[in-house]
Design a protein around this motif. Sequence first.
Motif, PDB file in Angstrom:
ATOM      1  N   GLY A   1       0.774  -1.297  -0.054  1.00 53.79           N
ATOM      2  CA  GLY A   1       0.083   0.135   0.063  1.00 53.79           C
ATOM      3  C   GLY A   1       0.868   1.189  -0.083  1.00 53.79           C
ATOM      4  N   TYR A   2       0.550   2.243  -0.848  1.00 54.83           N
ATOM      5  CA  TYR A   2       1.298   3.693  -1.093  1.00 54.83           C
ATOM      6  C   TYR A   2       0.352   4.615  -0.999  1.00 54.83           C
ATOM      7  CZ  TYR A   2       0.111   2.298  -5.939  1.00 54.83           C
ATOM      8  OH  TYR A   2      -0.564   1.868  -7.143  1.00 54.83           O
ATOM      9  N   TRP A   3      -0.940   4.457  -0.392  1.00 54.68           N
ATOM     10  CA  TRP A   3      -2.022   5.516  -0.177  1.00 54.68           C
ATOM     11  C   TRP A   3      -2.765   5.357   1.082  1.00 54.68           C
ATOM     12  CZ3 TRP A   3      -2.380   1.447  -3.562  1.00 54.68           C
ATOM     13  CH2 TRP A   3      -3.669   0.226  -3.130  1.00 54.68           C
ATOM     14  N   THR A   4      -3.433   6.287   1.628  1.00 54.47           N
ATOM     15  CA  THR A   4      -4.036   6.368   2.744  1.00 54.47           C
ATOM     16  C   THR A   4      -5.519   6.832   2.814  1.00 54.47           C
ATOM     17  OG1 THR A   4      -4.146   6.993   5.073  1.00 54.47           O
ATOM     18  CG2 THR A   4      -3.319   8.777   3.671  1.00 54.47           C
ATOM     19  N   LYS A   5      -6.445   6.433   3.283  1.00 54.42           N
ATOM     20  CA  LYS A   5      -7.862   6.852   3.110  1.00 54.42           C
ATOM     21  C   LYS A   5      -7.830   8.011   4.315  1.00 54.42           C
ATOM     22  CE  LYS A   5     -11.429   4.302   2.235  1.00 54.42           C
ATOM     23  NZ  LYS A   5     -12.282   3.124   2.019  1.00 54.42           N
ATOM     24  N   MET A   6      -8.251   9.372   3.642  1.00 49.39           N
ATOM     25  CA  MET A   6      -8.595  10.443   4.335  1.00 49.39           C
ATOM     26  C   MET A   6      -9.813  10.210   5.398  1.00 49.39           C
ATOM     27  SD  MET A   6      -5.607  11.912   3.913  1.00 49.39           S
ATOM     28  CE  MET A   6      -5.962  13.389   5.095  1.00 49.39           C
ATOM     29  N   PRO A   7      -9.794  10.372   6.507  1.00 46.97           N
ATOM     30  CA  PRO A   7     -11.075  10.201   7.243  1.00 46.97           C
ATOM     31  C   PRO A   7     -12.163  11.193   6.951  1.00 46.97           C
ATOM     32  CG  PRO A   7      -9.196   9.999   8.901  1.00 46.97           C
ATOM     33  CD  PRO A   7      -8.710  10.454   7.520  1.00 46.97           C
ATOM     34  N   GLU A   8     -11.640  12.444   6.968  1.00 47.47           N
ATOM     35  CA  GLU A   8     -12.550  13.398   6.601  1.00 47.47           C
ATOM     36  C   GLU A   8     -13.557  13.458   5.594  1.00 47.47           C
ATOM     37  OE1 GLU A   8      -9.494  14.016   6.531  1.00 47.47           O
ATOM     38  OE2 GLU A   8      -8.856  14.711   8.694  1.00 47.47           O
ATOM     39  N   THR A   9     -13.013  12.881   4.193  1.00 43.95           N
ATOM     40  CA  THR A   9     -13.545  13.056   3.015  1.00 43.95           C
ATOM     41  C   THR A   9     -13.723  11.437   2.450  1.00 43.95           C
ATOM     42  OG1 THR A   9     -11.300  13.102   1.652  1.00 43.95           O
ATOM     43  CG2 THR A   9     -12.493  15.088   2.308  1.00 43.95           C
ATOM     44  N   GLY A  10     -12.861  10.624   2.917  1.00 44.24           N
ATOM     45  CA  GLY A  10     -12.914   9.079   2.470  1.00 44.24           C
ATOM     46  C   GLY A  10     -12.175   8.808   1.348  1.00 44.24           C
ATOM     47  N   GLU A  11     -11.622  10.176   0.716  1.00 45.61           N
ATOM     48  CA  GLU A  11     -10.510   9.787  -0.407  1.00 45.61           C
ATOM     49  C   GLU A  11      -9.504   8.969  -0.316  1.00 45.61           C
ATOM     50  OE1 GLU A  11      -8.777  12.951  -2.449  1.00 45.61           O
ATOM     51  OE2 GLU A  11      -9.081  14.209  -0.807  1.00 45.61           O
ATOM     52  N   ASN A  12      -8.844   8.536  -1.250  1.00 45.40           N
ATOM     53  CA  ASN A  12      -7.554   7.888  -0.959  1.00 45.40           C
ATOM     54  C   ASN A  12      -6.376   9.016  -1.546  1.00 45.40           C
ATOM     55  OD1 ASN A  12      -8.291   5.301  -0.154  1.00 45.40           O
ATOM     56  ND2 ASN A  12      -8.552   4.704  -2.322  1.00 45.40           N
ATOM     57  N   LYS A  13      -5.592   9.265  -0.677  1.00 50.34           N
ATOM     58  CA  LYS A  13      -4.353  10.057  -1.041  1.00 50.34           C
ATOM     59  C   LYS A  13      -3.249   9.346  -1.333  1.00 50.34           C
ATOM     60  CE  LYS A  13      -3.903  13.774   1.234  1.00 50.34           C
ATOM     61  NZ  LYS A  13      -3.867  15.074   0.283  1.00 50.34           N
ATOM     62  N   PHE A  14      -2.567   9.406  -2.409  1.00 51.99           N
ATOM     63  CA  PHE A  14      -1.448   8.869  -2.898  1.00 51.99           C
ATOM     64  C   PHE A  14      -0.228   9.428  -2.016  1.00 51.99           C
ATOM     65  CE2 PHE A  14      -4.178   7.723  -6.185  1.00 51.99           C
ATOM     66  CZ  PHE A  14      -4.219   6.070  -6.259  1.00 51.99           C
ATOM     67  N   LEU A  15       0.566   8.610  -1.489  1.00 55.37           N
ATOM     68  CA  LEU A  15       1.880   9.145  -0.852  1.00 55.37           C
ATOM     69  C   LEU A  15       3.070   8.688  -1.489  1.00 55.37           C
ATOM     70  CD1 LEU A  15       1.032   7.587   2.664  1.00 55.37           C
ATOM     71  CD2 LEU A  15       0.406   9.954   1.780  1.00 55.37           C
ATOM     72  N   CYS A  16       3.015   8.450  -2.979  1.00 54.80           N
ATOM     73  CA  CYS A  16       4.134   7.922  -3.714  1.00 54.80           C
ATOM     74  C   CYS A  16       4.879   8.978  -4.637  1.00 54.80           C
ATOM     75  CB  CYS A  16       3.791   6.793  -4.578  1.00 54.80           C
ATOM     76  SG  CYS A  16       2.254   6.885  -5.501  1.00 54.80           S
ATOM     77  N   GLY A  17       3.978  10.027  -5.094  1.00 55.42           N
ATOM     78  CA  GLY A  17       4.598  10.956  -5.838  1.00 55.42           C
ATOM     79  C   GLY A  17       4.028  10.500  -7.334  1.00 55.42           C
ATOM     80  N   ASN A  18       3.996  11.514  -8.236  1.00 56.71           N
ATOM     81  CA  ASN A  18       3.541  11.052  -9.760  1.00 56.71           C
ATOM     82  C   ASN A  18       4.260  10.240 -10.632  1.00 56.71           C
ATOM     83  OD1 ASN A  18       1.527  12.957  -8.957  1.00 56.71           O
ATOM     84  ND2 ASN A  18       2.135  14.768 -10.118  1.00 56.71           N
ATOM     85  N   LEU A  19       5.447  10.001 -10.411  1.00 53.35           N
ATOM     86  CA  LEU A  19       6.221   9.450 -11.293  1.00 53.35           C
ATOM     87  C   LEU A  19       6.017   7.916 -11.171  1.00 53.35           C
ATOM     88  CD1 LEU A  19       8.478   8.793 -13.449  1.00 53.35           C
ATOM     89  CD2 LEU A  19      10.280   8.997 -11.788  1.00 53.35           C
ATOM     90  N   PHE A  20       5.548   7.399  -9.744  1.00 53.53           N
ATOM     91  CA  PHE A  20       5.413   6.031  -9.586  1.00 53.53           C
ATOM     92  C   PHE A  20       4.053   5.972 -10.308  1.00 53.53           C
ATOM     93  CE2 PHE A  20       3.340   2.338  -7.328  1.00 53.53           C
ATOM     94  CZ  PHE A  20       4.324   1.424  -7.571  1.00 53.53           C
ATOM     95  N   LEU A  21       2.753   6.663 -10.069  1.00 54.43           N
ATOM     96  CA  LEU A  21       1.885   6.612 -10.724  1.00 54.43           C
ATOM     97  C   LEU A  21       1.698   6.594 -12.229  1.00 54.43           C
ATOM     98  CD1 LEU A  21      -0.146   9.051  -8.461  1.00 54.43           C
ATOM     99  CD2 LEU A  21      -0.144   6.453  -8.235  1.00 54.43           C
ATOM    100  N   GLU A  22       2.633   7.389 -12.815  1.00 52.37           N
ATOM    101  CA  GLU A  22       2.849   7.407 -14.123  1.00 52.37           C
ATOM    102  C   GLU A  22       3.114   6.018 -14.761  1.00 52.37           C
ATOM    103  OE1 GLU A  22       5.828   9.650 -17.417  1.00 52.37           O
ATOM    104  OE2 GLU A  22       5.751  10.449 -15.591  1.00 52.37           O
ATOM    105  N   ILE A  23       4.114   5.406 -13.972  1.00 54.92           N
ATOM    106  CA  ILE A  23       4.509   3.863 -14.165  1.00 54.92           C
ATOM    107  C   ILE A  23       3.433   2.982 -14.145  1.00 54.92           C
ATOM    108  CG2 ILE A  23       5.808   2.089 -13.620  1.00 54.92           C
ATOM    109  CD1 ILE A  23       7.983   4.168 -12.431  1.00 54.92           C
TER     110      ILE A  23
END
Length: 419
Positions: free
Chosen positions: A53-75
Amino acid sequence: MKNKYELIIVGGGFAGTCAAIAAARRGVDVLLIEKYNCLGGAAANGLVMPFMGYWTKMPETGENKFLCGNLFLEIISEMDAVSDVPKSLMNFDEEILKLVLNRLAQKAGVNLLFNATVTEVCVSDKKITSVKVLGKSKTIEFFADTFIDATGDAELSMLAGCEYKLGREKDELCQPMTLCFRLSGVDKEKYKKNKAMINPLYSEFREKGLIKNPRENLLIFENFNDGVLHFNCTRIIKKNPTDPFEVTEAELEAREQVFELHKFLKENIPGFEKSRVLSTALQIGIRESRKVVGEYTLTEDYILSLSRFDDGIATSNYAIDIHNPEGTGTVWHEFEDGQWYEIPYRCLIPKGMDNLLVAGRCISSTHEAQSSYRIMPICAEIGQAAGVAVAVAKKDNTGVRDVDIKKVRDILRSEGFVI
């Protein structure tokens, strides 16, 4: 190929590849040296999957916040674009990964050298001046202004004479090594109906001495291929992952464990009757080995207190996940939703060296802290930060030790880093 570059990176895993791409995209002349025949490191050569896992669910909104940076997401996005398998944030096809990393690195202008091992490092006045590389029975010397050690085992740093720690502090034992493997010919429908019986029966066999593997359970993952399952189950303890003879012993022992586990499944679990050992990884997976002694040492206390740093350049919320170096059992401390900690840039700077950074699982930390940030998405993030730091230092005509960390952090934030 020329023999002088602005930046030389040793190690083509996620840390090294992302460092190379990040630096090259900002105009740095980069040579990336990899001892095997592809990029991807543990994912490609160790068959380590899926991504943890490289994200966390934000308690206020329920959205997933990625913690890895955009380059990994680009891959991830590029793999989705190439592959016809279902899109996933965790599962991947390592052959597609190799292709995508090749393309991204080449498009960025990274110079690649495969099948090459650094054998000697020349140091003068606290700076690496050159490295000697053996490739296809040929020795080549390469020079650079700056170097990044992304070898995982801190091999470049060790050869340069940097201080390092091995394993846990009290006895130098490292987390166990694991040889990942795959079985084909599995009836997946029958497997799904009967998988709940696997670990209880496995424990029974272990207690009776019918299975030698010290691991407490079997960790099995789905695979995109029909009839294929992926196993992260072997456990080799009390072997030094930096000693070639002990690593050889580990590989021999692990392969015996692979076939022991297959025999257990084939003879006892419905769905495995026609299964075969399809493949084992090219190299045994190493969770932990050398950790460079840097200008700052990340500890378990800093992680658990969710520390923030003025020079924070990466974040993680993966659990403290320590596979017992002595046998059975795993320590597991999970972070709550919306929690993460930062990794300071100082952990990437080896003491006593002015033009070297480390990236990936060999940065400066304790045994416990390393168990959390060692996963591939976070290693990619650390590598990207190191590459950006080299680019900023080059533009400002400073060294990586004295880089303007505010500029580095501003760039990283603009690229999706949560710092």
